[in-house]
Every structure is written in C-alpha cells, then in structure tokens.
Design a protein around this motif. Structure first.
Motif, PDB file in Angstrom:
ATOM      1  N   HIS A 133      15.276  36.192   6.549  1.00  0.00           N
ATOM      2  CA  HIS A 133      14.057  36.158   6.053  1.00  0.00           C
ATOM      3  C   HIS A 133      14.275  36.289   4.248  1.00  0.00           C
ATOM      4  CE1 HIS A 133      11.858  37.183   9.882  1.00  0.00           C
ATOM      5  NE2 HIS A 133      12.050  35.976   9.741  1.00  0.00           N
ATOM      6  N   TYR A 134      15.147  35.861   3.625  1.00  0.00           N
ATOM      7  CA  TYR A 134      15.102  36.019   2.218  1.00  0.00           C
ATOM      8  C   TYR A 134      13.856  35.418   1.694  1.00  0.00           C
ATOM      9  CZ  TYR A 134      20.502  36.436   3.113  1.00  0.00           C
ATOM     10  OH  TYR A 134      21.568  36.802   3.619  1.00  0.00           O
ATOM     11  N   ASP A 135      13.867  35.991   0.208  1.00  0.00           N
ATOM     12  CA  ASP A 135      12.715  35.178  -0.415  1.00  0.00           C
ATOM     13  C   ASP A 135      13.278  33.990  -0.895  1.00  0.00           C
ATOM     14  OD1 ASP A 135      10.739  34.919  -2.499  1.00  0.00           O
ATOM     15  OD2 ASP A 135      10.700  36.931  -3.189  1.00  0.00           O
ATOM     16  N   ARG A 136      12.483  33.001  -0.606  1.00  0.00           N
ATOM     17  CA  ARG A 136      12.617  31.408  -1.200  1.00  0.00           C
ATOM     18  C   ARG A 136      11.775  31.068  -2.174  1.00  0.00           C
ATOM     19  NH1 ARG A 136      17.435  31.037   1.431  1.00  0.00           N
ATOM     20  NH2 ARG A 136      17.221  31.574   3.608  1.00  0.00           N
ATOM     21  N   TYR A 152      21.995  39.834   6.412  1.00  0.00           N
ATOM     22  CA  TYR A 152      20.666  40.411   6.082  1.00  0.00           C
ATOM     23  C   TYR A 152      20.489  41.894   6.267  1.00  0.00           C
ATOM     24  CZ  TYR A 152      15.703  40.674   5.285  1.00  0.00           C
ATOM     25  OH  TYR A 152      14.515  41.084   4.750  1.00  0.00           O
ATOM     26  N   TYR A 153      20.429  42.570   5.149  1.00  0.00           N
ATOM     27  CA  TYR A 153      20.438  44.020   4.936  1.00  0.00           C
ATOM     28  C   TYR A 153      19.091  44.671   5.093  1.00  0.00           C
ATOM     29  CZ  TYR A 153      25.210  42.777   3.197  1.00  0.00           C
ATOM     30  OH  TYR A 153      26.274  42.328   3.253  1.00  0.00           O
ATOM     31  N   GLN A 154      18.882  45.744   5.646  1.00  0.00           N
ATOM     32  CA  GLN A 154      17.479  46.440   6.052  1.00  0.00           C
ATOM     33  C   GLN A 154      17.558  47.506   4.871  1.00  0.00           C
ATOM     34  OE1 GLN A 154      17.547  43.917   8.726  1.00  0.00           O
ATOM     35  NE2 GLN A 154      15.730  45.282   8.561  1.00  0.00           N
ATOM     36  N   ILE A 184       3.974  38.307  -9.058  1.00  0.00           N
ATOM     37  CA  ILE A 184       4.875  37.871  -7.943  1.00  0.00           C
ATOM     38  C   ILE A 184       5.050  39.076  -7.275  1.00  0.00           C
ATOM     39  CG2 ILE A 184       6.964  36.799  -7.334  1.00  0.00           C
ATOM     40  CD1 ILE A 184       6.865  35.153  -9.787  1.00  0.00           C
ATOM     41  N   ILE A 185       5.024  39.110  -6.012  1.00  0.00           N
ATOM     42  CA  ILE A 185       5.360  39.987  -4.932  1.00  0.00           C
ATOM     43  C   ILE A 185       6.461  39.411  -4.289  1.00  0.00           C
ATOM     44  CG2 ILE A 185       4.816  41.845  -3.289  1.00  0.00           C
ATOM     45  CD1 ILE A 185       3.711  42.676  -5.858  1.00  0.00           C
ATOM     46  N   ALA A 186       7.545  40.080  -4.230  1.00  0.00           N
ATOM     47  CA  ALA A 186       8.575  39.317  -3.280  1.00  0.00           C
ATOM     48  C   ALA A 186       8.200  39.557  -1.929  1.00  0.00           C
ATOM     49  CB  ALA A 186       9.860  40.101  -3.511  1.00  0.00           C
ATOM     50  N   ARG A 187       9.033  38.653  -1.004  1.00  0.00           N
ATOM     51  CA  ARG A 187       8.297  38.422   0.431  1.00  0.00           C
ATOM     52  C   ARG A 187       8.574  39.674   1.157  1.00  0.00           C
ATOM     53  NH1 ARG A 187      11.012  34.019   4.793  1.00  0.00           N
ATOM     54  NH2 ARG A 187       9.743  34.410   6.344  1.00  0.00           N
ATOM     55  N   TYR A 188       9.740  40.627   0.987  1.00  0.00           N
ATOM     56  CA  TYR A 188       9.652  41.853   1.823  1.00  0.00           C
ATOM     57  C   TYR A 188      10.013  42.913   0.642  1.00  0.00           C
ATOM     58  CZ  TYR A 188       9.338  39.725   6.238  1.00  0.00           C
ATOM     59  OH  TYR A 188       8.903  38.936   7.185  1.00  0.00           O
ATOM     60  N   GLN A 189       9.276  42.939  -0.362  1.00  0.00           N
ATOM     61  CA  GLN A 189       9.531  43.790  -1.676  1.00  0.00           C
ATOM     62  C   GLN A 189      10.751  44.014  -1.712  1.00  0.00           C
ATOM     63  OE1 GLN A 189       7.386  44.779   1.547  1.00  0.00           O
ATOM     64  NE2 GLN A 189       6.336  43.151   0.901  1.00  0.00           N
ATOM     65  N   ASP A 190      11.187  45.434  -1.658  1.00  0.00           N
ATOM     66  CA  ASP A 190      12.397  46.186  -2.054  1.00  0.00           C
ATOM     67  C   ASP A 190      13.587  45.574  -1.363  1.00  0.00           C
ATOM     68  OD1 ASP A 190      11.280  47.730   0.054  1.00  0.00           O
ATOM     69  OD2 ASP A 190      12.733  49.318  -0.340  1.00  0.00           O
ATOM     70  N   GLU A 191      13.313  45.196  -0.152  1.00  0.00           N
ATOM     71  CA  GLU A 191      14.211  44.739   0.689  1.00  0.00           C
ATOM     72  C   GLU A 191      14.967  43.294   0.156  1.00  0.00           C
ATOM     73  OE1 GLU A 191      14.401  45.693   4.957  1.00  0.00           O
ATOM     74  OE2 GLU A 191      14.045  43.501   5.388  1.00  0.00           O
ATOM     75  N   SER A 192      13.571  42.506  -0.294  1.00  0.00           N
ATOM     76  CA  SER A 192      14.345  41.140  -0.703  1.00  0.00           C
ATOM     77  C   SER A 192      15.092  41.311  -1.938  1.00  0.00           C
ATOM     78  CB  SER A 192      12.913  40.522  -1.057  1.00  0.00           C
ATOM     79  OG  SER A 192      12.269  40.035   0.016  1.00  0.00           O
TER      80      SER A 192
END
Length: 711
Positions: A133-136, A152-154, A184-192
C-alpha cells in the motif's frame, strides 16, 4: 545506562489509551534502559499531571489524519530537548501495549541498519512489493513507483539513534508541508513518508512479536500488541476521529452557476491552505459530464474527490456532518473554522470577491479547448478579433422560468438601448456590437461563452452565464455594463465588481398593465378561493397593484374578488394554509393590518378562529406551511399580533395556545410573528419549487412590484 525517549500522541478519544500504555511500558519496555516520555496531547487533564519521567506538550486536536501528518513537526519542535536528554528515540502508537519484557538490545539498530528500526508485519513478506500500500500518486513526495521498495513498514513503532530519528523527522516534515500546500494528502499519511524514506535502506526489522495485531494472523509468541481500536473505541467513533477534515462544495444550476461554485471552492482551498481541511467538489445532481456542465466544458477532474466523499461519509453519523446553507444570495460569506469532520456548503455563492481572490487559478482552470470550435464560431471569432472596439451584448433567449420571462417583458428593450448608448458615449472608438442569445444547441453553448469573453467590452443581463462571459474577458481596460437591479426578488450587494457600470432598469408600465390584465382574466375563471393558487392570492396582488400604480379600478376589482371569497367560504373547507381557511384568514388579517380594507378582524374572523381551535394540534405530524402545523401557527401568530384594544381578549384561549406551543416544540417550529407577505411568498415559491413547478405568476409579479417600490 542508555537513555531512551518515547514519543507518544494522545488526542481526543485516544487519551483513553494513555494510562494502560504508560503502566505497560514502565513494566516491560526497555527494562534495562533509562526511559523518558514526550507526550503530545490536547487533554487538559493530562497536561495537569506531574509524572517525574513524563513531559506533556500541548497541541490542538485537528482530527487524527492531520494530527499524525503533523507528528514529524511535533518531534522537530522539541529537537534540542531530544538531543540533550536521549540517546535513542522511538515513536510508539497510541494503542501500543507491552505484555512481556523487552530489552533494549532487542530493538536498538546498529550501523548496518543506518541506526534506524521499524516494525514490519510478517504477512507482507508473502506479497510482491507491487501489492504494498505504497503511495502511487506521482505528485506526492511519498511516491514509490511500481518495481521499487523491499518491505512495508508500519508507522506504529519506529525509531533509532536520536540524530537519525531527527533527520527522518525533518525530511518528513518538509515533504508533508510541501504536499499539503499543494492540496495533497499521502495515502497513509506519515506511514507513506516512512516507507518512501526507507525504500532503499536496510533498517532493523521489528517483527510481529513487537506489535502483534489480530488482523495479521501471526501465530508466534509476542511481547507487545496493537490493541484493536475498533473494539476499544467503537467503530463509528473511531471512523469519525480518523477522518481527514473535508469541506464539500455542492455544485448546482447551469454552467454559469457551476462556475460560481467552483470559484467558491477555490476560495475555500485558499482559506484552508495550511492543510487543516481538504476542500472538494461534489458531482452535479445528474452525476455525469455534459457539454453544458463545468466538467464537460473545462478540464477539471474530480475523480479523487468522489472517492474521498464516499470514504468520509460511509458510516459517519449525521450529527458529525455540518451543513452550511447560503442564507443570503450574493452576500459575501465570512468563512469560519469548523470542528466537524465533514462540512457541506450548499448554495450558489455568487460573489465577485471569491473570483477576484482566486483570479489566477480560475483563469487557468477555465481554459477552452478550441480544437472543436465550429466553423461558424471561427468566423465570428475572426470578426471579433478584427474589431478595434468589439462589444458583446448578451440577451438570453426565453426560458421556462416564468420569473425571467416576466422580467424580459417588463424591462422590454429599453435597458439594452440605454446600455448601448452608454457604450457609445464612454468609448473613444465606434463600438461594433455582437449579439448573443443562448439559442445555439446545448453542445455549442460553451462556444458562445468563449466568444463573449473574446470581446473587448460587454453589456450583460442578469444571468450568471452572462456574468462569466464578461469576467473572463482579458481586456484590462474593458467596460462592463450590467443591470443595477440584478434580481427583483432579493438584494445582491456583492455580485457585481465595483468597477462595472450599474445601469438602473426602467419598468415599462404599459407592459406591466397588459400582464395585470392577463391576471384579471385568470382570476375570473378560477373557482379556488385559497391563498396559493386561488382568489385570495389574486386579492392581495391586485390591492398592491392598485397602490403601486395608483389605479382605483384595480382596487375595486380586488374588493369584488374579496366579496366572492366571503360568499364562497364554507366550514367544510380544509384548514390548510395553501388552499383552505388558515390562508384565507391570514390574507384578511394582512389586508386590514396594512390598510387595504377597513374592519375589525376579531369580528370578521371569530368563527374561523373557533374552527381552527377545533383541530387537535397535538396529533398533527405534518409540519409544513402548506398543509401542516406551520400554516396554523402562521395564522394564529398573525391574529395574536393584530392591533386591538388593550382590554380586548385574545381570540384564542390560553389552553389552546399552550397546546400549540408544545406542538411547535415537538416539531421544532418557531412561533414567530409572520405578518410579512414576503415571508409567505417565499414559502409559496419554495413549495412550488419542490413540486418542480413555477410559482403562480401573480406571486412572481408581486415580487417585481415590491422591489420597484423600494428603489
């Protein structure tokens, strides 16, 4: 002894995790190290606490997504403190809980790890990185292209040596701020951003044993867990807390109206530039692109906005959505901050200030694609461009809107003649007039808007399409002449730019008398004696016409109709306001109150008052003005407010008035004094609008006359 700092966030309902988190970490986490806690919270209760190894830092709760996106910013704000007090820094999620002893040697990264460690769930190892689930989003600074990345890191558990953790935090803060400034807001915010930063690194991987989660299906032993937030906080509560605050602008109306909605959307984006709230556009009611819609004419894509709306509103309680309805048309709205996760703006927002504040963005967005310009339009365009002094004159074609038809008949051609003469006087060159009438096919409507904008000067009519044609004109010295009386139904103080010339509209009284004559014929054939579409409405109308035009014949005719109403009243008639006794009674009270007829309404309406009190208002569920409790309340309020002798008794007994008050409270109706005919006319227009019909012409015509009287 190694000094380890633990960064923790506790805002809103997530504060519930703090006590259990602290006890578990003190008992089991890095038991061989000296620990300190840096807690960012909005909780007044926590901020008052005095715990020796805990420092509380006050922040504002801006919703979980904005909070976690600000995590790196919070860490950077205390960077000097972190450098002085700790050798290693770890961020632990709000729902993190230690269950067994964890020694620092288990989680401290070494040089080969770049002195950085992060949690990575084992189940992701069985997937291709292309499935992560990377930001694409290529426009995002958290973007990871397909074919890149190893794990993929949590973001629920990561950290490292203080300098390395601060280096990441500074990078993440800068990238997030750049993206937010671009909406722009990344897909999973700070995790992305964490994954993007580590994509080519080899950090120390912390397995599921240090952050067990029930959705990963991990089968081994574990020393720490991430508590299921859905079960702990509740699904609906968690959903509301995790939302990205959104402002939604609902577009409505024709192309010109939609363009005003888009200008307001751009204005809101500018207001919330700091990223506290994302502003999105809604789909049109029909949910499709058409050649006469904003999305069909201009290259504006709202695909991502649709996804956000669906995500935000899914399972969201109604009370979490604030609806802002435009109260006054074309009156500048002062935007304010909201705490709700979703704010929906509903209105036309037709104010020049919104357009001027976002002029560069609007001109960039409202670009016409000329590849499909018809041959006829190309010919007209060449003629316009060859003229030294081209002037567009927009005369809308007849529409199904009875109000606009009425205006066109009454103002005749006088306005356009005077506007053209004003142009001849004001311009230093001989103007060449190009007339546009909206009579082209729908799919070619955009071409007309484009051609209008290409003229050097403009004469417009009271129509949003016309307004935008003039505004889009690029001539810096353009003259624009517009009707001063844009609407006869309401004032529009902030619609026209200050530099535009406002030309008063003169009324053709001969045409007005002709239209009144048509209404006389219609009133003679109707058998309905009610207010909305019957003789009572015509009575009010003709009395006002008589006063406005000083015409005694109209007054006498109104009196004849009123006599017919008296003769036609029977007690089997409904109590409704639209076509029954309450509306007729209100009309009589209004006529006496405003001096159109003489008499004592306590005598005239005494039997009607008794009939109204026979209705058991405690059982009424319909709250409408037309057929329900609001109509009864309107009549009763007008009767109570009627001028009368001090010693006279009210027409309704106290027990009835108490029952009416309780019924209004039950149905959330305000017992306001409604003696203004404008209030009632607005109710009539709203009623017919809901039926997708035009209001009776006498109602529309009264609005015109009332406005003229106030000029």
């Amino acid at each position: 002894m190694i000094r380890i700092g633990i960064v923790y966030m506790a805002t809103g309902y997530y504060c519930r995790f703090w006590k259990e988190f602290y006890i578990s970490c003190e008992t089991f986490f890095c038991i061989d190290a000296e620990k300190g806690y840096e807690v960012f919270t909005d909780s007044i209760e926590l901020l008052k606490m005095n715990i020796p190894n805990v420092s509380f830092h006050a922040i504002k709760d801006k919703g979980w997504i904005i909070n976690v996106s600000s995590k790196s910013d919070f860490i950077c704000s205390i960077s000097e403190r972190l450098r002085q007090n700790y050798d290693y820094i770890y961020y632990l999620n709000g729902n993190f809980r230690c269950l067994k002893s964890i020694y620092s040697t288990e989680i401290l990264p070494e040089e080969q790890n770049g002195y950085f460690a992060a949690l990575s769930f084992q189940h992701n190892r069985y997937k291709s990185p292309n499935e992560y689930h990377y930001d694409r989003n290529k426009n995002s600074h958290a973007y990871i292209p397909f074919g890149k990345g190893k794990r993929y890191y949590q973001a629920s558990f990561y950290g490292g040596r203080t300098d390395e953790l601060l280096k990441f935090s500074e990078w993440s803060r800068n990238m997030i701020n750049k993206d937010i400034s671009n909406g722009i807001i990344a897909r999973y915010q700070d995790e992305s951003y964490l994954n993007c930063y580590l994509q080519d690194s080899e950090p120390l991987v912390l397995s599921d044993a240090y952050g067990y989660s029930d959705f990963t299906h991990y089968q081994g032993e574990y020393k720490a867990e991430l508590i299921n937030k859905n079960q702990y906080l509740g699904t609906s509560l968690l959903h509301a807390r995790s939302l990205l605050p959104v402002s939604q602008v609902k577009l409505q109306g024709n192309l010109g109206d939609q363009m005003f909605g888009f200008a307001f959307y751009c204005y809101l984006k500018k207001f919330w530039r700091d990223g506290q709230r994302k502003t999105i556009l809604s789909l049109l009611p029909e949910g499709r692109r058409t050649t006469d819609s904003l999305y069909g004419v201009f290259p504006i894509d709202i695909t991502d906005d649709i996804k956000i709306v669906e995500q935000q509103c899914k399972n969201l309680p109604e009370k979490k959505i604030i609806k802002v309805t435009e109260k006054f048309s074309s009156v500048f709205y002062q935007v304010e901050d909201f705490n709700a996760p979703v704010v929906v703006f509903d209105g036309k927002w037709q104010c020049y200030q919104y357009a001027e504040a976002c002029e560069d963005e609007l001109r960039e967005s409202f670009q016409f694609s000329l590849t499909h310009l018809s041959e006829q339009s190309k010919e007209i365009l060449n003629k316009i461009r060859s003229c030294k002094c081209s002037v567009s004159v927009h005369v809308p074609a007849n529409t199904a809107d009875s109000y606009n038809i009425l205006l066109q008949k009454i103002i005749s051609d006088n306005y356009f003649e005077r506007a053209m003469e004003q142009m001849r006087i004001s311009l230093q060159c001989e103007p060449i007039f190009f007339f546009f009438r909206d009579e082209c096919p729908v799919e070619e409507l955009w071409e007309e808007l484009f051609l209008i904008s290409q003229c050097k000067h403009h004469i417009i009519t009271n129509n949003s399409f016309s307004w935008w044609g003039a505004w889009l004109g690029k001539n810096t010295e353009k003259l624009v002449i517009a009707p001063k009386n844009w609407s006869f139904w309401k004032d529009t103080p902030d619609l026209l730019p200050t530099e535009w010339i406002k030309l008063p509209i003169n009324i053709d009284k001969k045409q007005l008398n002709n239209i009144i004559g048509q209404q006389i014929l219609k009133s003679q054939v109707t058998e309905n004696i009610g207010l909305y579409n019957g003789k009572m409405g015509y009575v009010l109308f003709f009395f006002h016409c008589a006063r406005f035009l000083n015409n005694i014949w109209y007054e006498e005719y109104a009196e004849e109709l009123l006599s017919e109403i008296y003769e036609g009243i029977h007690w089997d008639l409904s109590i409704s306001f639209s076509s029954g006794l309450c509306g007729i009674g209100w009309g009589i009270e209004y006529l006496v109150h405003h001096g159109f007829v003489a008499g004592c309404t306590d005598d005239i309406l005494s039997e009607l008052d008794k009939k109204v009190m026979e209705i058991d208002i405690r059982r009424i569920e319909d709250k409408s003005l037309e057929h329900g409790l609001k109509g009864i309340t309107c009549y009763v309020s007008s009767r109570i407010s009627s001028p009368r002798d001090i010693v006279s008794t009210l027409p309704f007994d106290p027990s009835y008035l108490n029952e009416l008050k309780e019924a209004c409270l039950r149905l959330n109706i305000k017992m306001t004094q409604l003696t203004s005919i404008n209030d009632i006319l607005k109710g009539i227009k709203t009623y017919y609008m809901k039926l997708h019909k035009g209001a009776p012409l006498w109602c529309e015509l009264y609005c015109v006359i009332d406005k003229i009287e106030k000029m």
